[in-house]
Design an enzyme around this catalytic site. Structure first.
Site, short mmCIF file in Angstrom:
data_model
loop_
_atom_site.label_atom_id
_atom_site.label_comp_id
_atom_site.label_asym_id
_atom_site.label_seq_id
_atom_site.Cartn_x
_atom_site.Cartn_y
_atom_site.Cartn_z
N CYS A 71 -88.57 75.79 68.07
CA CYS A 71 -89.45 76.26 69.13
C CYS A 71 -88.61 77.27 70.01
O CYS A 71 -87.43 76.92 70.41
CB CYS A 71 -89.53 74.84 70.14
SG CYS A 71 -90.20 75.33 71.54
N CYS A 77 -86.85 74.11 77.98
CA CYS A 77 -87.66 72.73 78.13
C CYS A 77 -86.88 71.51 78.15
O CYS A 77 -86.07 71.28 77.43
CB CYS A 77 -88.55 72.79 77.07
SG CYS A 77 -89.66 71.41 76.65
N CYS A 80 -87.16 68.34 74.56
CA CYS A 80 -86.14 68.28 73.43
C CYS A 80 -84.84 68.59 73.41
O CYS A 80 -84.64 69.60 74.44
CB CYS A 80 -86.61 69.27 72.15
SG CYS A 80 -88.14 68.93 71.26
N CYS A 159 -96.38 73.11 71.69
CA CYS A 159 -95.30 72.30 71.44
C CYS A 159 -95.16 71.99 70.09
O CYS A 159 -96.06 71.63 69.38
CB CYS A 159 -95.50 71.19 72.27
SG CYS A 159 -93.91 69.82 71.89
N GLN A 282 -97.91 53.97 70.51
CA GLN A 282 -96.62 54.60 69.91
C GLN A 282 -97.17 55.86 69.64
O GLN A 282 -98.18 56.18 68.97
CB GLN A 282 -96.14 53.83 68.71
CG GLN A 282 -95.47 52.73 68.88
CD GLN A 282 -93.95 52.88 69.47
OE1 GLN A 282 -93.61 54.02 69.16
NE2 GLN A 282 -93.32 51.82 69.86
N GLU A 332 -100.03 41.17 78.12
CA GLU A 332 -100.08 42.68 78.53
C GLU A 332 -100.56 42.71 79.76
O GLU A 332 -101.35 41.96 80.09
CB GLU A 332 -100.93 43.34 77.52
CG GLU A 332 -101.09 44.83 77.75
CD GLU A 332 -100.06 45.85 78.39
OE1 GLU A 332 -99.02 45.71 77.34
OE2 GLU A 332 -100.02 46.55 79.26
N ASP A 381 -91.37 43.61 73.14
CA ASP A 381 -91.41 45.14 73.27
C ASP A 381 -91.63 45.78 74.59
O ASP A 381 -92.78 46.44 74.76
CB ASP A 381 -92.52 45.63 72.16
CG ASP A 381 -92.61 47.13 72.00
OD1 ASP A 381 -91.53 47.96 72.31
OD2 ASP A 381 -93.56 47.50 71.13
N CYS A 408 -87.09 50.59 73.07
CA CYS A 408 -87.10 52.14 73.33
C CYS A 408 -85.93 52.54 74.05
O CYS A 408 -85.61 53.76 74.59
CB CYS A 408 -88.38 52.26 73.58
SG CYS A 408 -88.99 51.88 75.20
N1 SAH Z 1 -96.21 46.50 71.51
C1 SAH Z 1 -97.11 47.74 72.22
C2 SAH Z 1 -96.84 48.14 73.38
C3 SAH Z 1 -95.27 48.48 73.81
S1 SAH Z 1 -95.12 49.43 75.07
C4 SAH Z 1 -96.87 48.77 71.06
O1 SAH Z 1 -96.12 48.92 70.22
O2 SAH Z 1 -97.76 49.37 71.11
C5 SAH Z 1 -94.69 48.46 76.35
C6 SAH Z 1 -95.93 47.67 76.83
O3 SAH Z 1 -95.72 46.84 78.12
C7 SAH Z 1 -96.98 48.61 77.63
O4 SAH Z 1 -98.00 48.41 77.14
C8 SAH Z 1 -96.81 48.11 79.20
O5 SAH Z 1 -98.27 48.26 79.95
C9 SAH Z 1 -96.47 46.82 79.17
N2 SAH Z 1 -95.85 46.13 80.16
C10 SAH Z 1 -94.93 46.66 81.02
N3 SAH Z 1 -94.49 45.86 81.81
C11 SAH Z 1 -94.82 44.42 81.93
C12 SAH Z 1 -95.03 43.22 81.92
N4 SAH Z 1 -93.85 42.94 83.10
N5 SAH Z 1 -95.53 42.13 81.48
C13 SAH Z 1 -96.19 42.33 80.53
N6 SAH Z 1 -96.79 43.66 79.93
C14 SAH Z 1 -95.73 44.89 80.58
#
Ligand code: SAH
Length: 450
Positions: A71, A77, A80, A159, A282, A332, A381, A408
């Site tokens: 790029c 930018c 990256c 991009c 993702q 969620e 997650d 992440c």
């Molecule tokens: N496991 C899913 C999402 C991961 S991203 C996947 O792999 O697709 C993290 C997620 O947590 C997001 O959807 C966000 O909206 C949610 N989130 C953030 N803080 C939170 C909380 N305190 N309780 C519940 N969900 C939450």
């Protein structure tokens, strides 16, 4: 040592932000765009007590791991940080990053690291583009990506990490705004209409979503934009989202369908997912499959267990685990994502999952104070800030056999793993997965056993 001093620096390491690190006269310097292995002429930009920042003036002797970035904007930018580093070395860098954080922040000495999972084609992997709209000095409407640590837009509609159709869509949106006299949002004044364009592309289904984020309720002349966008093959969803708040949060609450349906679908491993603009999904569908399979592998289920998928988004990991567990509970906080998750379970005819809307740190402990029994496996997650302390305490109290942590952000992962290990868990397996080539970001899956 003061601002504008110049000297030759041997770059010996790289920071978590991808800056080159070198030492000169006892001081540590961070240099953007310098790579490990470079001999570089640098100029001091800022001095602190024990370290400083410098800019790269010239690479005197390039690192053997330097490659030509694909790029043209990669240096300006902020998206990256690692394009000039060979892909093998990017993987090494991320493996080291995770290991170092577990050591430094987590206090772990023996770390059961497994080697990072990379991918073959490190470009055009993103299924989502979220671009700010602004106005340049000459009054032209621009879109692109923010320069590092700023909100200055580096104009770029093409991009290298995104899919080619992004450019076609952005050309249409900007052309429409210019023709119809529709203003771009200005962060400093809070005036102007169009703030961001969100594009999602289903890699398996080839469905496209376009969502315009507006600082207002209505998009004038919307019919004209719809006509052009709807003609693109794969266009499935055209929506507007209203966000009148000042600040950095991109999406507001409330999305309205202008054309088509309010979501697109995609498929991972034969499971079909619907994805609304406000739901998390993702960004790298190929590596996501690797990531979820690893989470399933670490969970080591026998078909009868009670499993929690906390921070479950649209229920992706829940539905991946469902075939191997007794019952899954997903939690969620974004209402649209929970709605997507429920629909996803229904459409895939998966009946042993149940989704709760709310905060993981509230729903999970409340469930076990009202019900008997205990979880066998908990999967978390969370977003980059990691798990809430109240949730970690609740995990320790309910004492599942295994905790699978999908992260992440290696720094918050290390912090949270330390808390869980101090409470009686043992770190059994850790494996980074590179979902974000060319950037400093990395996903990690970790397994804790009681
Ligand atoms: N496991 C899913 C999402 C991961 S991203 C996947 O792999 O697709 C993290 C997620 O947590 C997001 O959807 C966000 O909206 C949610 N989130 C953030 N803080 C939170 C909380 N305190 N309780 C519940 N969900 C939450």
């Amino acid at each position: 040592m003061k601002k504008n001093d110049e000297f030759i620096l041997n770059i010996e390491d790289m920071s978590v932000n991808g800056e080159g690190i070198g030492r000169y006269e006892g001081m540590t310097f961070f240099v953007k765009d310098a790579l490990i292995g470079d001999l570089a002429r640098v100029g001091v930009t800022k001095m602190k007590k024990t370290y400083g920042y410098a800019r790269l003036i010239e690479v005197v002797e390039p690192s053997p791991d330097r490659v030509e970035p694909v790029c043209a904007f990669s240096r300006r930018c902020g998206g990256c940080q690692l394009q000039a580093l060979s892909y093998d070395k990017q993987l090494e860098f991320k493996q080291r990053l995770v290991e170092n954080d577990l050591r430094r922040i987590g206090g772990f000495t023996e770390i059961p690291m497994e080697s990072i999972v990379g991918m073959h084609d490190p470009y055009h992997y993103r299924n989502k583009a979220q671009l700010p709209i602004g106005t340049d000095r000459d009054g032209h409407i621009v879109t692109g990506f923010y320069a590092g640590r700023s909100h200055r837009i580096v104009p770029n509609r093409d991009c290298a990490l995104g899919v080619p159709v992004n450019k076609t869509i952005l050309d249409i949106v900007i052309g429409f705004m210019e023709r119809c006299g529709i203003s771009a949002y200005d962060e400093t004044t809070g005036q102007g209409l169009v703030r961001h364009v969100l594009i999602r592309y289903g890699f398996r289904t080839e469905e496209i979503m376009v969502c315009l984020i507006l600082n207002g309720e209505d998009l004038p002349c919307a019919g004209e934009l719809i006509r052009e966008l709807a003609a693109l093959p794969g266009m499935t969803s055209i929506t507007v989202n209203v966000n009148k708040e000042r600040g950095n949060v991109i999406l507001g609450t409330g999305t309205r369908v202008l054309w088509g349906q309010g979501y697109i679908s995609d498929q991972i491993s034969g499971i079909r997912f619907r994805i609304s603009p406000e739901s998390f999904y993702q960004v790298n569908p190929v590596q996501t499959e690797v990531l979820y399979r690893l989470a399933v592998d670490y969970a080591d289920l026998g078909g009868t267990e009670t499993v929690w998928d906390l921070y479950c988004g649209i229920g992706t990991i829940s539905l991946f685990l469902a075939g191997e567990a007794g019952h899954i509970y997903g939690v969620e906080e974004v209402p649209q994502a929970v709605e997507d998750a429920r629909k996803n379970a229904e459409e895939n005819e998966i009946t042993n999952v149940e989704f709760f809307e709310g905060k993981a740190e509230e729903i999970f402990p409340a469930f076990y104070s009202e019900n008997t029994g205990r979880p066998d496996v908990v999967v978390v997650d969370p977003p980059r800030k990691g798990c809430d302390g109240k949730l970690l305490s609740a995990i320790l109290t309910t004492a599942p056999e295994r905790v699978v942590y999908v992260s992440c952000d290696p720094a918050t992962l290390a912090r949270d793993l330390q808390i869980l290990c101090a409470g009686g868990y043992r770190l059994k397996r850790v494996r980074p997965v590179d979902n974000f080539f060319q950037t400093v970001h990395v996903e990690t899956v970790a397994l804790l056993c009681k």
